[in-house]
Design an enzyme around this catalytic site. Structure first.
Site, PDB file in Angstrom:
ATOM      1  N   CYS A   1      28.209  33.375  19.849  1.00  0.00           N
ATOM      2  CA  CYS A   1      26.798  33.388  20.260  1.00  0.00           C
ATOM      3  C   CYS A   1      25.937  34.097  19.219  1.00  0.00           C
ATOM      4  O   CYS A   1      25.843  35.327  19.212  1.00  0.00           O
ATOM      5  CB  CYS A   1      26.671  34.063  21.622  1.00  0.00           C
ATOM      6  SG  CYS A   1      24.978  34.191  22.208  1.00  0.00           S
TER       7      CYS A   1
ATOM      8  N   CYS B   1      23.105  36.201  20.632  1.00  0.00           N
ATOM      9  CA  CYS B   1      23.501  37.515  21.171  1.00  0.00           C
ATOM     10  C   CYS B   1      23.835  38.491  20.043  1.00  0.00           C
ATOM     11  O   CYS B   1      23.461  39.657  20.099  1.00  0.00           O
ATOM     12  CB  CYS B   1      24.748  37.423  22.044  1.00  0.00           C
ATOM     13  SG  CYS B   1      24.889  35.985  23.083  1.00  0.00           S
ATOM     14  N   ASP B   2      24.579  38.044  19.059  1.00  0.00           N
ATOM     15  CA  ASP B   2      25.199  38.978  18.110  1.00  0.00           C
ATOM     16  C   ASP B   2      24.647  38.904  16.689  1.00  0.00           C
ATOM     17  O   ASP B   2      24.997  39.733  15.851  1.00  0.00           O
ATOM     18  CB  ASP B   2      26.714  38.712  18.049  1.00  0.00           C
ATOM     19  CG  ASP B   2      27.379  38.940  19.405  1.00  0.00           C
ATOM     20  OD1 ASP B   2      26.889  39.802  20.161  1.00  0.00           O
ATOM     21  OD2 ASP B   2      28.367  38.253  19.716  1.00  0.00           O
TER      22      ASP B   2
END
Ligand code: NAP
Length: 307
Positions: free
Chosen positions: A132, A135-136
């Site tokens: 992701c 997200c990261d």
């Protein structure tokens, strides 16, 4: 007989549980193989509203679970192996035990990122390996990273990662992209994206204390191997919705995603929320939002039955 069973404890399932519990329906929530869902495989979550300084995925899920439990949600562990939605009451089989009977079911079983399946990759999930970028990605500032895949997901991840990374390698097993024209053009024209064609990742290197330091790539045509130094590996080879137990019972699209209308499935009393019915947004906050919608729909349905 239960009034409401929620399957899944990601943001969709737990939000549904909070709403159902506050409606005094004491939902039974089934925690599957990955309690807390996909968020527990990420580190810091910085895009869930309400957490100015961010929160870790596991912490966020723990707080949501405690919030649902405070209002009377009950939790049980197990895997739903079969369902019978042919007639009321709805039936669920949990780990081959006696079927549970319920008036409503909220399916929030999510989707799982497809991984390459390399042992080194599995060991480094959350330590440089991620599925992701949204997200990261921000944790990879000014360092080189790689994305695997040649579809829209991979290129979307690659383009997003150019905001942070010094260089983004897109590793694709063929010499032609599967992605849409517009996305391909954008990625190919980007000065910080470099395509690595005809190549497979055969090993993820972690020589520095369990953190990704590079990849071993193999050219599928020449069989030649080489090392690519990167600190992040993002998987963009697609997602698989977790809908196996519902095959033949609920309507799905060709990829296996449940087809819903405002979280309602075709079967009265069966609702779905989160990634299991959403291949487009796939965010914790959108999953939570649809969990709320599914719970409100279930409450209305129960009211219409006079329960
Ligand atoms: P996808 O289109 O199925 O692409 C998966 C990619 O991963 C393909 O390039 C495939 O290679 C590669 N791949 C699969 N398994 C692999 C493996 N084991 N090792 C190496 N490479 C592997 O999946 P997706 O990109 O997630 O897209 C799914 C759907 O969502 C598509 O319809 C897409 O258009 C849509 N989508 C749209 C957007 C957007 O419009 N913004 C964003 C994301 C997704 P091959 O090409 O060789 O098969």
């Amino acid at each position: 007989m239960e009034k409401a069973i929620v399957i899944g404890t990601g943001p969709a399932g737990l939000t549904a549980a909070i709403y159902l519990a506050r409606a005094r329906l004491a939902p039974l929530v089934i925690e599957g193989l990955l309690p807390g869902g996909q968020l527990t495989t990420t580190t810091e979550v910085e895009n869930f509203p309400g957490f100015e300084k961010g929160i870790t995925g596991p912490d966020l899920m723990e707080v949501m679970k405690a919030q649902a439990a405070r209002f009377g949600a009950r939790f049980t562990r197990g895997e739903v192996t079969a369902v019978d939605f042919e007639k009321a009451p709805l039936r669920l089989t949990l780990d081959e035990s006696q079927p549970l009977e319920t008036a409503t079911v909220l399916i929030a079983t999510g989707a799982s990122a497809r991984y390459l399946g390399l042992p080194s990759e599995q060991q480094l999930i959350g330590r440089g390996v991620s599925s992701c970028a949204t997200c990261d990605g921000a944790f990879f500032r000014d360092v080189p990273v790689a994305v695997v895949g040649g579809g829209d997901s991979a290129l979307e991840e690659a383009l997003f990662l150019t905001r942070f990374a010094s260089r983004v390698y897109v590793i694709h097993r063929r010499d032609q992209l599967r992605a849409s024209k517009i996305m391909s053009e954008r990625a190919l024209a980007h000065e910080r994206i470099e395509m690595v064609w005809d190549s497979l990742v055969v090993e993820v290197k972690d020589v520095e204390q369990g953190q990704v330091t590079g990849l071993v790539l193999e050219n599928v045509k020449t069989r030649q191997r080489r090392e690519l130094p990167v600190t992040g590996l993002f998987l963009g080879i697609g997602h698989v919705p977790n809908t196996k137990p519902f095959r033949g019972q609920l309507e799905m699209d060709e990829r296996g995603y449940l087809i819903t209308r405002q979280t309602r499935t075709r079967v009265p009393g069966v609702f779905a929320a989160g990634d299991v019915q959403d291949a487009v947004y796939r965010q914790a906050v959108t999953a939570a939002g649809s969990g709320c919608m599914a719970a409100l729909e279930a409450e209305r349905y129960l009211e219409s039955l006079g329960q």
